[in-house]
Write an enzyme that holds these catalytic residues in place. Structure first.
Site, PDB file in Angstrom:
ATOM      1  N   GLU A  37       9.971 -17.458  16.143  1.00 23.55           N
ATOM      2  CA  GLU A  37      10.322 -16.217  15.471  1.00 23.55           C
ATOM      3  C   GLU A  37       9.011 -15.461  15.239  1.00 23.55           C
ATOM      4  OE1 GLU A  37      12.333 -16.621  11.691  1.00 23.55           O
ATOM      5  OE2 GLU A  37      12.391 -14.446  11.428  1.00 23.55           O
ATOM      6  N   ARG A 262       9.065 -33.152  13.766  1.00 23.73           N
ATOM      7  CA  ARG A 262       8.039 -32.131  13.702  1.00 23.73           C
ATOM      8  C   ARG A 262       6.697 -32.777  13.367  1.00 23.73           C
ATOM      9  NH1 ARG A 262      10.221 -27.589  11.340  1.00 23.73           N
ATOM     10  NH2 ARG A 262       8.177 -26.829  10.723  1.00 23.73           N
ATOM     11  N   LYS A 272       4.930 -21.244   8.228  1.00 24.43           N
ATOM     12  CA  LYS A 272       4.427 -19.873   8.267  1.00 24.43           C
ATOM     13  C   LYS A 272       4.492 -19.228   6.890  1.00 24.43           C
ATOM     14  CE  LYS A 272       6.266 -18.879  12.822  1.00 24.43           C
ATOM     15  NZ  LYS A 272       7.720 -18.796  12.766  1.00 24.43           N
TER      16      LYS A 272
HETATM   17  P1  ATP Z   1       7.688 -22.181  10.195  1.00 24.05           P
HETATM   18  O1  ATP Z   1       8.417 -22.904   9.106  1.00 24.05           O
HETATM   19  O2  ATP Z   1       6.243 -22.474  10.261  1.00 24.05           O
HETATM   20  O3  ATP Z   1       8.011 -20.721  10.235  1.00 24.05           O
HETATM   21  P2  ATP Z   1       9.592 -22.496  12.187  1.00 24.05           P
HETATM   22  O4  ATP Z   1      10.174 -23.744  12.680  1.00 24.05           O
HETATM   23  O5  ATP Z   1      10.436 -21.622  11.325  1.00 24.05           O
HETATM   24  O6  ATP Z   1       8.236 -22.829  11.511  1.00 24.05           O
HETATM   25  P3  ATP Z   1       9.690 -21.035  14.586  1.00 24.05           P
HETATM   26  O7  ATP Z   1       8.956 -19.817  14.949  1.00 24.05           O
HETATM   27  O8  ATP Z   1      11.153 -20.931  14.390  1.00 24.05           O
HETATM   28  O9  ATP Z   1       8.991 -21.605  13.322  1.00 24.05           O
HETATM   29  O10 ATP Z   1       9.361 -22.231  15.569  1.00 24.05           O
HETATM   30  C1  ATP Z   1       9.380 -22.161  16.967  1.00 24.05           C
HETATM   31  C2  ATP Z   1       9.496 -23.551  17.496  1.00 24.05           C
HETATM   32  O11 ATP Z   1       8.416 -24.354  17.038  1.00 24.05           O
HETATM   33  C3  ATP Z   1      10.768 -24.212  17.007  1.00 24.05           C
HETATM   34  O12 ATP Z   1      11.404 -24.823  18.110  1.00 24.05           O
HETATM   35  C4  ATP Z   1      10.306 -25.198  16.005  1.00 24.05           C
HETATM   36  O13 ATP Z   1      11.141 -26.314  15.956  1.00 24.05           O
HETATM   37  C5  ATP Z   1       8.897 -25.547  16.501  1.00 24.05           C
HETATM   38  N1  ATP Z   1       8.062 -26.003  15.400  1.00 24.05           N
HETATM   39  C6  ATP Z   1       7.765 -25.335  14.263  1.00 24.05           C
HETATM   40  N2  ATP Z   1       7.016 -26.090  13.447  1.00 24.05           N
HETATM   41  C7  ATP Z   1       6.812 -27.273  14.080  1.00 24.05           C
HETATM   42  C8  ATP Z   1       6.135 -28.488  13.751  1.00 24.05           C
HETATM   43  N3  ATP Z   1       5.494 -28.634  12.603  1.00 24.05           N
HETATM   44  N4  ATP Z   1       6.161 -29.483  14.656  1.00 24.05           N
HETATM   45  C9  ATP Z   1       6.797 -29.346  15.825  1.00 24.05           C
HETATM   46  N5  ATP Z   1       7.460 -28.244  16.200  1.00 24.05           N
HETATM   47  C10 ATP Z   1       7.478 -27.216  15.332  1.00 24.05           C
HETATM   48 MG    MG Z   2      11.681 -20.197  11.431  1.00 31.22          MG
END
Ligand code: ATP
Ligand code: MG
Length: 553
Positions: A37, A262, A272
């Site tokens: 995102e 993760r 984020k």
């Molecule tokens: P954040 O909470 O940091 O915003 P998110 O999962 O909401 O993380 P996205 O932009 O939706 O962020 O993530 C894109 C991809 O990265 C998703 O498939 C998510 O599962 C993966 N991802 C995010 N954080 C991690 C992590 N700590 N380890 C492995 N994969 C991750």
């Molecule tokens: Mg997200």
């Protein structure tokens, strides 16, 4: 020099794909995607997902798309889209197609109408609070909404009017009609669309309704012909919904969702939302502060794409959440820089040493190997003169036990040069040492001294040739292993996370260094010329990592 690349280890996802390919599923094709995102900068957790998705595509001669999951207008910005593209490229991956979930808004809308026509979706006019009350709990089933039995015609009409902007935010939502008593709360008639009268970066004011993540994600995967939709474990409970939508819609493809753990890194926050707080509350200088776990921060700190790819392979892919030690990450960059980084001498906290038995105009050009184990790295010249700088803490008036550096009356070797002996300590009025007077043994250049052992070897620079530089030392940003558990950020910020040394003296060869060039500074660590602030006139170096593991206690 040999470039280091990860050794591919198998894991449960690769096993599943091996079997799918062997069975001829999806005609043996493998298509993955990385779906961020665009609401912030990528962090090292995302690197795990990027390396997995792009790595799988590369390994199976498949394809990997970069897809922006841009269904939350307001939180998403073009700045983040561009930064994410840069980060993925920097990590060394090329996407097949660049897509946006918003590319599919028309198709998503049409599919939603299809669900309504099949009586599998309805417009609910309850308030958010009413819906929450009817949803039930983990132990109690939910209760059907009073709007659940609206006719297909009424639903189609209301949904169309929602789209046309007739209603205010929150007036209605479109929900899937699944099962209000399901043990899985995600299946209790989840919301598919909500009204949001917000401009979208790419679609402007065309839409007054936006699709929810769970609905958007599976349909987008299907449209792109993704074969394996790899996501983190928190989506495991959403998989039945992912499959329900695709089963009901008979989309051209039905990708397989597979979840993995993760990345959680000790002393680091990977979210984020939390990272935004660090920037906004000014606990760090910006998103690319070298203490940040963002990819731009880690890059500025001096990590290389290779070291991150090796790290991601090393930690592996599993179904179990586990904390990874910082020492594992640091070990990856240390190993690479140990074999690749040229050696230089830099004095962080200089004290003047006058070698009183050398003439004022003594200039001797010494030749130093750039790397002790790699002749191909070549040599450089280092000038040696009557006055040099050494580290202040390489001299002790009252030495602690086993101290092997310089003491009054003692000897040390100046690295690659002569053995010197300290004869006199000069202090200012406050008792602070300002200078050391030494003499040298002319018979010790490249030779052991006769009849005695000299153990200490110090790095140094010629005062007349030294280049002054700023050197930034970094330590962990947090004092807590799991910073997300802290009540306030203030309570766990390490006050010594950034130490800026402005009076450093470095050897002249460092003046030529390019931004982002890596070095080992003898005895002090691995450093990188700062991406943004370093210039030949004002050199700035960031410490990437210490020479040895400082976590091992
Ligand atoms: P954040 O909470 O940091 O915003 P998110 O999962 O909401 O993380 P996205 O932009 O939706 O962020 O993530 C894109 C991809 O990265 C998703 O498939 C998510 O599962 C993966 N991802 C995010 N954080 C991690 C992590 N700590 N380890 C492995 N994969 C991750
Ligand atoms: Mg997200």
């Amino acid at each position: 020099m040999s470039k280091q690349e990860p050794v591919i280890a198998s894991n449960f996802i690769r096993h599943i794909i091996d079997e799918d390919v062997a069975a001829g599923k999806n005609e043996g094709k493998v298509v993955t995607r990385f779906p961020p995102e665009p609401n912030g900068y990528l962090h090292i957790g995302h690197a795990k997902s990027i390396c997995l998705n792009f790595g799988i595509a590369n390994q199976y001669s498949g394809l990997c798309n970069l897809r922006f999951d841009d269904t939350n207008p307001g939180r998403e910005r073009e700045e983040f889209v561009n930064a994410i593209k840069d980060d993925v490229s920097w990590l060394g991956f090329e996407w097949n197609e660049l897509r946006h979930a918003s590319d599919y808004f028309d198709e998503l809308y049409n599919y939603a109408c299809e669900l309504i026509r099949q009586d599998k979706a309805y417009v609910d006019s309850s308030s958010a609070e009413e819906m929450r009350l009817l949803r039930g709990t983990l132990t109690e089933p939910g209760t059907p909404s009073p709007y659940r039995n609206r006719s297909v015609e009424e639903n189609l009409d209301l949904f169309k009017r929602m789209k046309e902007g007739e209603f205010d935010d929150g007036a209605h939502v479109l929900r899937a009609k699944i099962d209000m008593s399901s043990g899985n709360i995600n299946l209790r008639d989840p919301t598919l669309y909500r009204i949001r009268k917000v401009n979208h970066v790419r679609t402007g004011d065309k839409w007054s309704i936006y699709p929810m993540y769970d609905y958007t994600h599976c349909v987008s995967d299907a449209i792109e012909g993704i074969t394996h939709s790899l996501c983190t474990l928190e989506f495991e409970d959403h998989r039945p919904l992912y499959d329900w939508v695709l089963d009901e819609l008979a989309t051209p493809a039905h990708p397989q969702q597979i979840e993995f753990a993760r990345l959680s890194l000790e002393y680091t926050m990977l979210s984020k939302r939390k990272l935004i707080q660090l920037v906004e509350e000014k606990h760090v200088n910006d998103w690319d502060d070298p203490r940040m776990p963002t990819l731009i921060g880690i890059r500025r700190r001096g990590y290389t794409p290779e070291s991150l790819r090796i790290f991601c392979e090393k930690i592996g892919i599993t179904k179990n959440d586990a904390w990874i030690e910082m020492a594992v990450l640091e070990g990856c960059i240390r190993d690479q820089l140990n074999t690749e980084a040229p050696r230089r001498m830099a004095v962080l906290d200089p004290i003047k040493v006058t070698i009183t038995d050398l003439p004022d105009d003594h200039v001797q050009t010494l030749t130093f190997a750039n790397h002790p184990q790699n002749e191909d790295a070549g040599t450089r010249t280092v000038p040696f003169t009557r006055t040099v700088f050494i580290e202040r803490d390489d001299f002790a008036e009252i030495p602690p036990p086993k101290y092997q550096r310089l003491v009054l009356g003692g000897e040390v070797r100046l690295r690659g040069s002569y053995v010197i002996k300290c004869n006199e300590v000069i202090k200012d009025d406050n008792g602070v040492i300002t200078e050391l007077h030494c003499t040298h043994d002319p018979d010790t250049l490249g030779k052991k001294p006769e009849g005695r052992k000299v153990k200490g070897v110090l790095h140094w620079v010629s005062a007349a040739h030294a280049v002054s530089a700023e050197i930034r030392l970094y330590n962990p940003l947090f004092t807590a292993l799991d910073p997300s558990k802290a009540d306030t950020l203030e309570s766990i910020i390490n006050p010594e996370s950034e130490i800026i040394m402005r009076q450093c003296m470095v050897e002249p060869a460092l003046r030529q260094s390019a931004a982002e060039q890596h070095f080992q500074f003898e005895r002090t660590g691995y450093f990188v010329a700062d991406r943004h602030d370093h210039t030949p006139e004002n050199p700035v170096f960031n410490r990437t990592v210490t020479l040895r593991d400082t976590w091992a206690k």
